[in-house]
Write a protein that holds these residues in place. Sequence first.
Motif, PDB file in Angstrom:
ATOM      1  N   ASP A   1       0.855  -1.191   0.000  1.00  0.00           N
ATOM      2  CA  ASP A   1       0.000   0.000   0.000  1.00  0.00           C
ATOM      3  C   ASP A   1       0.903   1.257   0.000  1.00  0.00           C
ATOM      4  O   ASP A   1       1.737   1.401   0.905  1.00  0.00           O
TER       5      ASP A   1
ATOM      6  N   LYS B   1       1.823   3.159   3.110  1.00  0.00           N
ATOM      7  CA  LYS B   1       2.832   2.637   4.048  1.00  0.00           C
ATOM      8  C   LYS B   1       4.143   3.411   3.864  1.00  0.00           C
ATOM      9  O   LYS B   1       4.772   3.818   4.840  1.00  0.00           O
TER      10      LYS B   1
ATOM     11  N   GLY C   1      14.435  -2.468   3.778  1.00  0.00           N
ATOM     12  CA  GLY C   1      15.146  -1.181   3.785  1.00  0.00           C
ATOM     13  C   GLY C   1      15.071  -0.435   2.461  1.00  0.00           C
ATOM     14  O   GLY C   1      15.403   0.757   2.389  1.00  0.00           O
TER      15      GLY C   1
ATOM     16  N   PHE D   1      22.750  -2.161  12.459  1.00  0.00           N
ATOM     17  CA  PHE D   1      23.011  -1.828  11.051  1.00  0.00           C
ATOM     18  C   PHE D   1      24.516  -1.921  10.851  1.00  0.00           C
ATOM     19  O   PHE D   1      25.272  -1.404  11.658  1.00  0.00           O
TER      20      PHE D   1
ATOM     21  N   GLY E   1      15.883  -3.152  11.003  1.00  0.00           N
ATOM     22  CA  GLY E   1      15.259  -1.829  11.022  1.00  0.00           C
ATOM     23  C   GLY E   1      14.482  -1.522  12.289  1.00  0.00           C
ATOM     24  O   GLY E   1      14.549  -0.424  12.829  1.00  0.00           O
TER      25      GLY E   1
ATOM     26  N   TYR F   1      22.884  10.496  14.992  1.00  0.00           N
ATOM     27  CA  TYR F   1      22.917   9.071  15.373  1.00  0.00           C
ATOM     28  C   TYR F   1      23.624   8.262  14.296  1.00  0.00           C
ATOM     29  O   TYR F   1      23.359   8.432  13.100  1.00  0.00           O
TER      30      TYR F   1
ATOM     31  N   SER G   1      24.543   4.158  13.542  1.00  0.00           N
ATOM     32  CA  SER G   1      24.319   2.791  14.014  1.00  0.00           C
ATOM     33  C   SER G   1      25.612   2.170  14.493  1.00  0.00           C
ATOM     34  O   SER G   1      26.703   2.553  14.089  1.00  0.00           O
TER      35      SER G   1
HETATM   36  N1  COA Z   1      -0.789   3.038   5.802  1.00  0.00           N
HETATM   37  C1  COA Z   1      -0.139   3.802   6.697  1.00  0.00           C
HETATM   38  N2  COA Z   1       0.866   3.315   7.478  1.00  0.00           N
HETATM   39  C2  COA Z   1       1.228   2.014   7.338  1.00  0.00           C
HETATM   40  C3  COA Z   1       0.579   1.176   6.425  1.00  0.00           C
HETATM   41  C4  COA Z   1      -0.478   1.719   5.630  1.00  0.00           C
HETATM   42  N3  COA Z   1      -1.132   0.972   4.741  1.00  0.00           N
HETATM   43  N4  COA Z   1       1.152  -0.052   6.508  1.00  0.00           N
HETATM   44  C5  COA Z   1       2.130   0.025   7.443  1.00  0.00           C
HETATM   45  N5  COA Z   1       2.170   1.279   7.952  1.00  0.00           N
HETATM   46  C6  COA Z   1       3.079   1.812   8.954  1.00  0.00           C
HETATM   47  C7  COA Z   1       3.373   0.870  10.121  1.00  0.00           C
HETATM   48  O1  COA Z   1       2.354   0.953  11.105  1.00  0.00           O
HETATM   49  C8  COA Z   1       4.690   1.388  10.605  1.00  0.00           C
HETATM   50  O2  COA Z   1       4.517   2.562  11.339  1.00  0.00           O
HETATM   51  P1  COA Z   1       4.990   2.643  12.872  1.00  0.00           P
HETATM   52  O3  COA Z   1       6.451   2.322  12.866  1.00  0.00           O
HETATM   53  O4  COA Z   1       4.717   4.046  13.260  1.00  0.00           O
HETATM   54  O5  COA Z   1       4.198   1.628  13.594  1.00  0.00           O
HETATM   55  C9  COA Z   1       5.397   1.802   9.301  1.00  0.00           C
HETATM   56  O6  COA Z   1       4.367   1.955   8.327  1.00  0.00           O
HETATM   57  C10 COA Z   1       6.392   0.783   8.779  1.00  0.00           C
HETATM   58  O7  COA Z   1       5.770  -0.454   8.746  1.00  0.00           O
HETATM   59  P2  COA Z   1       6.567  -1.787   9.101  1.00  0.00           P
HETATM   60  O8  COA Z   1       5.675  -2.930   9.045  1.00  0.00           O
HETATM   61  O9  COA Z   1       7.324  -1.561  10.370  1.00  0.00           O
HETATM   62  O10 COA Z   1       7.572  -1.789   7.851  1.00  0.00           O
HETATM   63  P3  COA Z   1       8.779  -2.696   7.478  1.00  0.00           P
HETATM   64  O11 COA Z   1       8.809  -3.989   8.203  1.00  0.00           O
HETATM   65  O12 COA Z   1       8.741  -2.750   5.995  1.00  0.00           O
HETATM   66  O13 COA Z   1      10.071  -1.851   7.954  1.00  0.00           O
HETATM   67  C11 COA Z   1      11.606  -0.051   8.171  1.00  0.00           C
HETATM   68  C12 COA Z   1      10.171  -0.465   7.809  1.00  0.00           C
HETATM   69  C13 COA Z   1      11.672   1.445   8.219  1.00  0.00           C
HETATM   70  C14 COA Z   1      11.962  -0.616   9.554  1.00  0.00           C
HETATM   71  C15 COA Z   1      12.570  -0.588   7.075  1.00  0.00           C
HETATM   72  O14 COA Z   1      12.318   0.128   5.896  1.00  0.00           O
HETATM   73  C16 COA Z   1      14.042  -0.442   7.425  1.00  0.00           C
HETATM   74  O15 COA Z   1      14.620  -1.308   8.063  1.00  0.00           O
HETATM   75  N6  COA Z   1      14.711   0.649   6.959  1.00  0.00           N
HETATM   76  C17 COA Z   1      16.087   0.937   7.285  1.00  0.00           C
HETATM   77  C18 COA Z   1      16.181   1.632   8.621  1.00  0.00           C
HETATM   78  C19 COA Z   1      17.564   2.082   8.910  1.00  0.00           C
HETATM   79  O16 COA Z   1      18.251   2.522   8.021  1.00  0.00           O
HETATM   80  N7  COA Z   1      18.051   1.978  10.154  1.00  0.00           N
HETATM   81  C20 COA Z   1      19.427   2.276  10.473  1.00  0.00           C
HETATM   82  C21 COA Z   1      19.773   3.690  10.415  1.00  0.00           C
HETATM   83  S1  COA Z   1      19.356   4.593  11.838  1.00  0.00           S
END
Ligand code: COA
Length: 389
Positions: free
Chosen positions: A30, A33, A150, A186, A199, A306, A308
């Motif tokens: 979606d 998201k 990611g 990370f 993540g 920050y 990692s």
């Molecule tokens: N509409 C609106 N929001 C939605 C949605 C929809 N249809 N579907 C999911 N979401 C929201 C979730 O509720 C969540 O929000 P929240 O965290 O406030 O609860 C968010 O979207 C992400 O959903 P999630 O299921 O956690 O996504 P994911 O498993 O795909 O992971 C990350 C998302 C960001 C953790 C992932 O992209 C990642 O690991 N990125 C890298 C992060 C990084 O670089 N970290 C190190 C550097 S600090």
Amino acid sequence: MSEVGIERMGFATTGLFLDMRDLAQRRGVDPEKYIIGIGQSEQSVAPSSQDAVTLAAAAAKDALEGEDMDPIDMVLLGTESGVDASRAGAVYVKELLGLPDRIRCVEVKQACYAATAALSWALDYVSKRPRKKVLVIGSDIARYGLNTPGEATQGAGAVAMLVSSSPAILEIEDDGVFLTAEAEDFWRPPYSNCALVDGKYSTQVYLEFFSRLWKRYREETGRSIQDFEAFLFHLPFSKMGLKALREALKEADPDTASMLSERFEASAAYSRRVGNIYSGSLYLALLSLLEGEALEAGSRIALFSYGSGAEAELFSARVKEGYLSRLSPERHLKMLEGRRKVGIDEYEHLFSDFPPSSPQDYVCDKRYFSGPFRFLGVKGQQRMYEADE
Ligand code: COA
């Protein structure tokens, strides 16, 4: 101690971008998201001819336009997208910019914290030598891999800052508090050109580090949330910073909370379109805020850096009178608007066209040449670059 801080700032990204709605559609997700849940609407896409060096040099060129280069004594490049395991990318940057041989050039590494460490070295340096200046650059290409969680948080770009004792944009205060503790959230093994990330855990560590530092900062300085006109965060994706802001807002009155929330949105505007630029990300938030909002002279800003692994710092800065005249909001908006949108097939092709980690020669695709500096390829195990005449 004399006043020190940022005198000029510049920014560079690639000439291509991916619309997160297109990515969501292809990945069967979606779009809300990515756009609301993660908080990213576009991401810059890097062809192989743009790397941490070319983007750093382009950001520096943007910062230094019309500037006297003579007082520059040092180039510090914060990056985790290093192009060589030994040689500093800053040496290539110095050559591309045509800076003189009498200066020092060093690369600094600690994930996304590196540019802050470089900035702190630069501030100490110019405090002791008020006639000298230091060029600090955070430059990275965030790569997590096709079809990974990611992927939605990738990006590419660089921010350059000229640090001096004439900080026409931002005076940086000597009140930083630090925190380092091992965390497997990370990392990027030397054999891989993509990062490995947990993540959810990285969000947890980031928030915990922010809470601990914010508590210590308040204890050590006696300040509270009401003393700040803006709060800036390292933004791997904009939702991460928003979660930390919400922690800080728990003790804010409604007016302060609404002002800080509005300013957070202004600080995330560039990042939402460029994506994660690792070490430059906090400073892209700073540029986005300063170019998007009219802040009064003396306004105090908190900055949370920050990296990692994990390491963090919280420090403050004060906006200088007339800062906007030293910045280029129109030019940066034009830069973002001027990028060409790529479809998913083209993005996947570009992502996979990466210089091999083996001794063979490699030639970058000339059709994707853009920007003032280009990486041409590898010949006889040597990297080759070119600059506009
Ligand atoms: N509409 C609106 N929001 C939605 C949605 C929809 N249809 N579907 C999911 N979401 C929201 C979730 O509720 C969540 O929000 P929240 O965290 O406030 O609860 C968010 O979207 C992400 O959903 P999630 O299921 O956690 O996504 P994911 O498993 O795909 O992971 C990350 C998302 C960001 C953790 C992932 O992209 C990642 O690991 N990125 C890298 C992060 C990084 O670089 N970290 C190190 C550097 S600090």
